[in-house]
Write a protein that holds these residues in place. Structure first.
Motif, PDB file in Angstrom:
ATOM      1  N   ILE A 124       0.763   2.259 -17.162  1.00 27.43           N
ATOM      2  CA  ILE A 124       1.779   2.781 -18.069  1.00 27.43           C
ATOM      3  C   ILE A 124       1.632   4.295 -18.075  1.00 27.43           C
ATOM      4  O   ILE A 124       0.569   4.829 -17.749  1.00 27.43           O
ATOM      5  CB  ILE A 124       1.662   2.197 -19.489  1.00 27.43           C
ATOM      6  CG1 ILE A 124       0.346   2.604 -20.160  1.00 27.43           C
ATOM      7  CG2 ILE A 124       1.772   0.670 -19.451  1.00 27.43           C
ATOM      8  CD1 ILE A 124       0.245   2.153 -21.608  1.00 27.43           C
ATOM      9  N   GLY A 125       2.718   5.003 -18.411  1.00 27.09           N
ATOM     10  CA  GLY A 125       2.667   6.451 -18.296  1.00 27.09           C
ATOM     11  C   GLY A 125       3.433   7.167 -19.378  1.00 27.09           C
ATOM     12  O   GLY A 125       3.935   6.559 -20.329  1.00 27.09           O
ATOM     13  N   THR A 126       3.531   8.483 -19.217  1.00 20.24           N
ATOM     14  CA  THR A 126       4.316   9.341 -20.105  1.00 20.24           C
ATOM     15  C   THR A 126       5.425   9.993 -19.286  1.00 20.24           C
ATOM     16  O   THR A 126       5.396   9.970 -18.048  1.00 20.24           O
ATOM     17  CB  THR A 126       3.456  10.452 -20.739  1.00 20.24           C
ATOM     18  OG1 THR A 126       3.203  11.468 -19.751  1.00 20.24           O
ATOM     19  CG2 THR A 126       2.130   9.908 -21.266  1.00 20.24           C
ATOM     20  N   PRO A 127       6.403  10.614 -19.952  1.00 19.85           N
ATOM     21  CA  PRO A 127       7.462  11.318 -19.215  1.00 19.85           C
ATOM     22  C   PRO A 127       6.961  12.484 -18.375  1.00 19.85           C
ATOM     23  O   PRO A 127       7.705  13.016 -17.544  1.00 19.85           O
ATOM     24  CB  PRO A 127       8.393  11.806 -20.334  1.00 19.85           C
ATOM     25  CG  PRO A 127       8.143  10.879 -21.475  1.00 19.85           C
ATOM     26  CD  PRO A 127       6.687  10.551 -21.401  1.00 19.85           C
ATOM     27  N   HIS A 128       5.710  12.899 -18.556  1.00 18.22           N
ATOM     28  CA  HIS A 128       5.153  14.039 -17.826  1.00 18.22           C
ATOM     29  C   HIS A 128       4.393  13.615 -16.574  1.00 18.22           C
ATOM     30  O   HIS A 128       3.809  14.461 -15.885  1.00 18.22           O
ATOM     31  CB  HIS A 128       4.223  14.840 -18.737  1.00 18.22           C
ATOM     32  CG  HIS A 128       4.842  15.210 -20.049  1.00 18.22           C
ATOM     33  ND1 HIS A 128       5.923  16.063 -20.142  1.00 18.22           N
ATOM     34  CD2 HIS A 128       4.558  14.810 -21.317  1.00 18.22           C
ATOM     35  CE1 HIS A 128       6.271  16.186 -21.412  1.00 18.22           C
ATOM     36  NE2 HIS A 128       5.468  15.442 -22.153  1.00 18.22           N
ATOM     37  N   ARG A 149      -2.465  -0.259  -0.471  1.00 15.83           N
ATOM     38  CA  ARG A 149      -1.977  -0.698  -1.780  1.00 15.83           C
ATOM     39  C   ARG A 149      -0.562  -0.194  -2.056  1.00 15.83           C
ATOM     40  O   ARG A 149       0.246  -0.885  -2.668  1.00 15.83           O
ATOM     41  CB  ARG A 149      -2.905  -0.222  -2.900  1.00 15.83           C
ATOM     42  CG  ARG A 149      -4.175  -1.041  -3.059  1.00 15.83           C
ATOM     43  CD  ARG A 149      -4.814  -0.839  -4.423  1.00 15.83           C
ATOM     44  NE  ARG A 149      -5.987  -1.701  -4.552  1.00 15.83           N
ATOM     45  CZ  ARG A 149      -7.234  -1.286  -4.446  1.00 15.83           C
ATOM     46  NH1 ARG A 149      -7.497  -0.007  -4.233  1.00 15.83           N
ATOM     47  NH2 ARG A 149      -8.237  -2.139  -4.568  1.00 15.83           N
ATOM     48  N   LEU A 150      -0.271   1.028  -1.621  1.00 10.72           N
ATOM     49  CA  LEU A 150       0.974   1.664  -2.030  1.00 10.72           C
ATOM     50  C   LEU A 150       2.193   0.941  -1.484  1.00 10.72           C
ATOM     51  O   LEU A 150       3.199   0.787  -2.183  1.00 10.72           O
ATOM     52  CB  LEU A 150       0.971   3.135  -1.601  1.00 10.72           C
ATOM     53  CG  LEU A 150       2.038   4.040  -2.205  1.00 10.72           C
ATOM     54  CD1 LEU A 150       2.041   3.953  -3.726  1.00 10.72           C
ATOM     55  CD2 LEU A 150       1.817   5.478  -1.770  1.00 10.72           C
ATOM     56  N   LYS A 151       2.146   0.466  -0.232  1.00 13.49           N
ATOM     57  CA  LYS A 151       3.317  -0.231   0.305  1.00 13.49           C
ATOM     58  C   LYS A 151       3.521  -1.576  -0.385  1.00 13.49           C
ATOM     59  O   LYS A 151       4.655  -2.058  -0.481  1.00 13.49           O
ATOM     60  CB  LYS A 151       3.211  -0.408   1.812  1.00 13.49           C
ATOM     61  CG  LYS A 151       2.070  -1.248   2.306  1.00 13.49           C
ATOM     62  CD  LYS A 151       2.066  -1.247   3.840  1.00 13.49           C
ATOM     63  CE  LYS A 151       0.865  -1.991   4.400  1.00 13.49           C
ATOM     64  NZ  LYS A 151       0.832  -1.930   5.878  1.00 13.49           N
ATOM     65  N   GLU A 152       2.453  -2.182  -0.903  1.00 16.85           N
ATOM     66  CA  GLU A 152       2.606  -3.408  -1.674  1.00 16.85           C
ATOM     67  C   GLU A 152       3.239  -3.125  -3.033  1.00 16.85           C
ATOM     68  O   GLU A 152       3.960  -3.962  -3.582  1.00 16.85           O
ATOM     69  CB  GLU A 152       1.246  -4.080  -1.873  1.00 16.85           C
ATOM     70  CG  GLU A 152       0.589  -4.567  -0.581  1.00 16.85           C
ATOM     71  CD  GLU A 152      -0.797  -5.138  -0.810  1.00 16.85           C
ATOM     72  OE1 GLU A 152      -1.267  -5.091  -1.973  1.00 16.85           O
ATOM     73  OE2 GLU A 152      -1.406  -5.633   0.153  1.00 16.85           O
ATOM     74  N   ALA A 171       7.980  10.662 -13.466  1.00 14.89           N
ATOM     75  CA  ALA A 171       7.800   9.481 -14.307  1.00 14.89           C
ATOM     76  C   ALA A 171       8.940   8.487 -14.160  1.00 14.89           C
ATOM     77  O   ALA A 171       8.711   7.273 -14.050  1.00 14.89           O
ATOM     78  CB  ALA A 171       7.657   9.906 -15.773  1.00 14.89           C
ATOM     79  N   GLN A 172      10.181   8.968 -14.144  1.00 19.23           N
ATOM     80  CA  GLN A 172      11.315   8.066 -14.055  1.00 19.23           C
ATOM     81  C   GLN A 172      11.343   7.359 -12.708  1.00 19.23           C
ATOM     82  O   GLN A 172      11.663   6.167 -12.623  1.00 19.23           O
ATOM     83  CB  GLN A 172      12.623   8.823 -14.284  1.00 19.23           C
ATOM     84  CG  GLN A 172      13.845   7.915 -14.411  1.00 19.23           C
ATOM     85  CD  GLN A 172      13.730   6.914 -15.549  1.00 19.23           C
ATOM     86  OE1 GLN A 172      13.425   7.277 -16.687  1.00 19.23           O
ATOM     87  NE2 GLN A 172      13.964   5.636 -15.262  1.00 19.23           N
ATOM     88  N   GLU A 173      11.009   8.078 -11.640  1.00 19.18           N
ATOM     89  CA  GLU A 173      10.956   7.459 -10.315  1.00 19.18           C
ATOM     90  C   GLU A 173       9.877   6.384 -10.265  1.00 19.18           C
ATOM     91  O   GLU A 173      10.087   5.297  -9.708  1.00 19.18           O
ATOM     92  CB  GLU A 173      10.694   8.520  -9.249  1.00 19.18           C
ATOM     93  CG  GLU A 173      11.877   9.445  -9.009  1.00 19.18           C
ATOM     94  CD  GLU A 173      11.529  10.629  -8.133  1.00 19.18           C
ATOM     95  OE1 GLU A 173      12.426  11.104  -7.404  1.00 19.18           O
ATOM     96  OE2 GLU A 173      10.364  11.093  -8.175  1.00 19.18           O
ATOM     97  N   HIS A 178       8.817   0.503 -10.408  1.00 18.30           N
ATOM     98  CA  HIS A 178       7.885  -0.435 -11.044  1.00 18.30           C
ATOM     99  C   HIS A 178       6.431  -0.098 -10.738  1.00 18.30           C
ATOM    100  O   HIS A 178       5.554  -0.970 -10.869  1.00 18.30           O
ATOM    101  CB  HIS A 178       8.191  -1.885 -10.653  1.00 18.30           C
ATOM    102  CG  HIS A 178       9.618  -2.279 -10.869  1.00 18.30           C
ATOM    103  ND1 HIS A 178      10.180  -2.350 -12.131  1.00 18.30           N
ATOM    104  CD2 HIS A 178      10.609  -2.598  -9.996  1.00 18.30           C
ATOM    105  CE1 HIS A 178      11.444  -2.709 -12.026  1.00 18.30           C
ATOM    106  NE2 HIS A 178      11.737  -2.848 -10.748  1.00 18.30           N
ATOM    107  N   LEU A 179       6.171   1.138 -10.323  1.00 18.85           N
ATOM    108  CA  LEU A 179       4.794   1.579 -10.154  1.00 18.85           C
ATOM    109  C   LEU A 179       4.132   1.714 -11.524  1.00 18.85           C
ATOM    110  O   LEU A 179       2.931   1.475 -11.668  1.00 18.85           O
ATOM    111  CB  LEU A 179       4.762   2.908  -9.405  1.00 18.85           C
ATOM    112  CG  LEU A 179       3.404   3.436  -8.968  1.00 18.85           C
ATOM    113  CD1 LEU A 179       2.641   2.416  -8.130  1.00 18.85           C
ATOM    114  CD2 LEU A 179       3.565   4.749  -8.201  1.00 18.85           C
TER     115      LEU A 179
END
Length: 252
Positions: A124-128, A149-152, A171-173, A178-179
């Motif tokens: 989970i993250g923040t807008p920053h 891991r990243l391509k999965e 953050a939005q990307e 769904h990262l």
């Protein structure tokens, strides 16, 4: 137990544990001391299973998860250091902890910091938030998990752009891909991570542990591993108690 730690600050609760990376002077660069403390933390959580929340600290009033590996140390590493897998081994150990791992991300999660986040079960993250892999610009590869891991997590086209073209996700990307699954203001981030930990903690701990292990099994292991795992759970006291409680609530 963790009072001697200098790179991590630990808050050990009953159902979950919060590990805060706390090297603000170098933007939480992951160095040998932090790796050693993470190994010690994992040893504890492997014998005392709890949900782990990994988070960062503030630098000049702004949050940061981890800016990557300590470049000063990384510059001096040679072939034998790479073969030891200093960061990849600890990130893999974190990924295989018995109970889920939640990464609470604010500000930069770059290089090894991003790879540490990928090793978590939930992010989970923040807008920053800013996430990416700048390794090729430094003449190396992202060898602590990002290359597989990243391509999965985000799919091959986006993963290649991050790994080879230096794309940094905002953050939005990250949310759209769904990262990360939630965005919260910095002041609310840790509470949101604890709320997620509480939702997980409300489930049967053994069922959660087995779900995590079976979920990570290779495709060829299914459905056989699912059936064996279910056979174990069908004999657990928690299964009978929780189902009986459900049936009694349904009668009311």
């Amino acid at each position: 137990m963790f009072e001697h730690f200098t790179a991590l600050t630990i808050e050990d609760g009953e159902g979950h544990l919060v590990a805060r990376m706390n090297r603000p002077e170098v933007r939480n660069a992951i160095d040998a001391t932090m790796v050693a403390e993470l190994h010690e933390l994992c040893a504890y959580l492997e014998t005392t299973p709890k949900i782990l929340i990994l988070t960062g600290c503030e630098v000049n009033g702004r949050g940061i998860f981890a800016s990557g590996a300590d470049i000063a140390q990384l510059r001096e590493r040679r072939r034998e250091d790479a073969l030891r897998g200093i960061n990849s081994q600890i990130f893999d150990r974190i990924h295989h902890l018995p109970m889920p791992v939640i990464a609470a991300l604010d500000g930069y999660a770059l290089g090894g910091g991003a790879e540490l986040a990928y090793a978590a079960d939930f992010r989970i993250g923040t807008p920053h938030l800013k996430m990416g892999q700048p390794e090729t610009n430094l003449g190396i590869i992202a060898a602590a998990g990002a290359l597989w891991r990243l391509k999965e997590l985000v799919g091959e086209p986006v993963a290649l752009e991050i790994l080879m073209a230096g794309r940094i996700l905002n953050a939005q990307e990250a949310l759209d891909l769904h990262l990360v699954t939630e965005l919260h203001e910095p002041s609310e981030l840790l509470d949101a991570a604890r709320a997620l930990a509480d939702r997980i903690g409300a489930q049967d701990p053994l069922a959660v542990r087995i779900t995590k292990r079976v979920f990570a099994a290779p495709r060829d292991a299914h459905p056989h591993i699912d059936e064996l795992a279910q056979a174990i759970l069908f004999e657990s006291d928690a299964k009978f108690d929780r189902m009986q409680a459900f049936l009694e609530r349904k009668k009311k």
